[in-house]
Design a protein around this motif. Structure first.
Motif, PDB file in Angstrom:
ATOM      1  N   ASP A 176      -2.313  -1.876  16.849  1.00  0.00           N
ATOM      2  CA  ASP A 176      -3.230  -2.983  16.582  1.00  0.00           C
ATOM      3  C   ASP A 176      -2.587  -3.857  15.507  1.00  0.00           C
ATOM      4  O   ASP A 176      -2.339  -3.395  14.391  1.00  0.00           O
ATOM      5  CB  ASP A 176      -4.579  -2.415  16.117  1.00  0.00           C
ATOM      6  N   HIS A 179      -4.494  -4.184  12.307  1.00  0.00           N
ATOM      7  CA  HIS A 179      -4.536  -2.928  11.547  1.00  0.00           C
ATOM      8  C   HIS A 179      -3.199  -2.630  10.866  1.00  0.00           C
ATOM      9  O   HIS A 179      -3.184  -2.261   9.690  1.00  0.00           O
ATOM     10  CB  HIS A 179      -4.917  -1.771  12.469  1.00  0.00           C
ATOM     11  N   ASP A 224      -9.357  -4.540   7.554  1.00  0.00           N
ATOM     12  CA  ASP A 224      -9.740  -4.508   8.963  1.00  0.00           C
ATOM     13  C   ASP A 224     -10.812  -5.531   9.317  1.00  0.00           C
ATOM     14  O   ASP A 224     -11.901  -5.182   9.757  1.00  0.00           O
ATOM     15  CB  ASP A 224     -10.201  -3.084   9.376  1.00  0.00           C
ATOM     16  N   HIS A 226     -10.900  -8.699  11.795  1.00  0.00           N
ATOM     17  CA  HIS A 226     -10.107  -9.415  12.799  1.00  0.00           C
ATOM     18  C   HIS A 226     -10.373 -10.920  12.736  1.00  0.00           C
ATOM     19  O   HIS A 226     -11.483 -11.344  12.433  1.00  0.00           O
ATOM     20  CB  HIS A 226     -10.464  -8.940  14.206  1.00  0.00           C
TER      21      HIS A 226
HETATM   22 ZN    ZN Z   1     -10.110  -3.307  13.815  1.00  0.00          ZN
END
Ligand code: ZN
Ligand code: FE
Ligand code: FE
Length: 279
Positions: A176, A179, A224, A226
């Motif tokens: 990710d 992340h 975290d 987005h």
């Molecule tokens: Zn996330």
């Protein structure tokens, strides 16, 4: 070949997700195997699942990347919570066989006060009870931002989970971008270096899928949150380099950006435009 899609709602069934993917220009997608906050899963209609498999074959989709519920914590201190997560995963993996050969991604878990090492052992112990040699699904560990006591904030932690799981050969990793950035890997400044590290510690052969997200916070923030592509600290240019990187070609790319379907369609169009076959 760029395989790209986003999270889709499974509320209208499997074939409906396939049709929706096509409508927004996607040729892969992610979906929750059950309510992301937990709870019972809806029964699967085998003919509906088969329709999706046929549609995906007909349109040369990339692998689908199902997502486990967020509430699952395979390394919780409470045995009840661990059992709950393990049983949900076992049930999900049975359900995944209705759409064989795809990916099932989960968040490794939060160790809370037990320490990362104890948490890693607990995760491997739960996986040992649910990962079966005959399953066609590859289970993916997601790279995490390192918020709170999340495990998976470093490539080393993911490697240790794989090493301590008996059927580690059935495990892969989903990277990710938000992340890893939040965890402190500078994919904007040094993508080659980050992927070299990944290769050295985990092995690029384990990397099976990408969650493509921008981040609202600077590298190493462990937050975290987005952001849409180009509206965060990673930036569109760097994320375009990710999809074009020679080591990442062919992997399913899933957007988890804060968007409605039209927004996803626009991001997919932008990224398809920014993808070059020869790069
Ligand atoms: Zn996330
Ligand atoms: Fe996730
Ligand atoms: Fe993700």
């Amino acid at each position: 070949m760029l395989h790209i899609g986003c999270h889709l709602s499974s509320s209208k069934g499997y074939a409906a997700m396939g049709a929706q993917a096509l409508e927004i220009g996607a040729d892969t997608f992610a979906f929750f195997t059950r309510n992301p906050r937990g709870g019972a899963a809806k029964a699967i209609d085998p003919s509906d699942a088969k329709k999706l498999t046929e549609l995906a074959d007909a349109h040369s989709f990339g692998k689908l990347v199902a997502h486990a519920p967020y509430t699952m914590n395979l390394c919780a201190a409470s045995e009840d919570i661990r059992t709950f997560g393990r049983e949900a995963m076992a049930d999900d993996l049975k359900r995944m066989e209705f759409t064989p050969g795809n990916y099932y991604n989960f968040h490794p878990g939060c160790h809370v006060k037990q320490g990362a090492d104890a948490g890693i052992t607990l995760i491997a112990q739960q996986l040992d009870q649910v990962v079966a040699p005959e399953q066609s699904t590859t289970v993916l560990l997601e790279t995490m931002a390192g918020k709170g006591t999340e495990i998976g904030r470093t490539f080393e932690e993911l490697r240790q989970i794989i090493d301590r799981t008996e059927l580690g050969s059935r495990l892969g990793v989903c990277l990710d971008t938000c992340h890893v950035w939040d965890a402190g890997y500078d994919i904007a400044g040094d993508l080659d270096g980050v992927l070299e590290k990944f290769d050295k510690i985990i092995g690029l052969d384990r990397l099976k899928a990408i969650h493509l997200n921008d981040s609202l916070n600077p590298c190493g923030a462990h937050k975290d949150r987005h952001a849409r592509i180009g509206e965060g600290c990673i930036g569109a240019e760097a994320l375009v380099r990710v999809i074009n990187h020679k080591s990442l070609r062919g992997l399913p790319v899933i957007l988890e950006t804060p968007n409605d379907l039209d927004g996803y369609a626009r991001e997919i169009e932008f990224l398809r435009h920014s993808y070059s076959e020869e790069a």
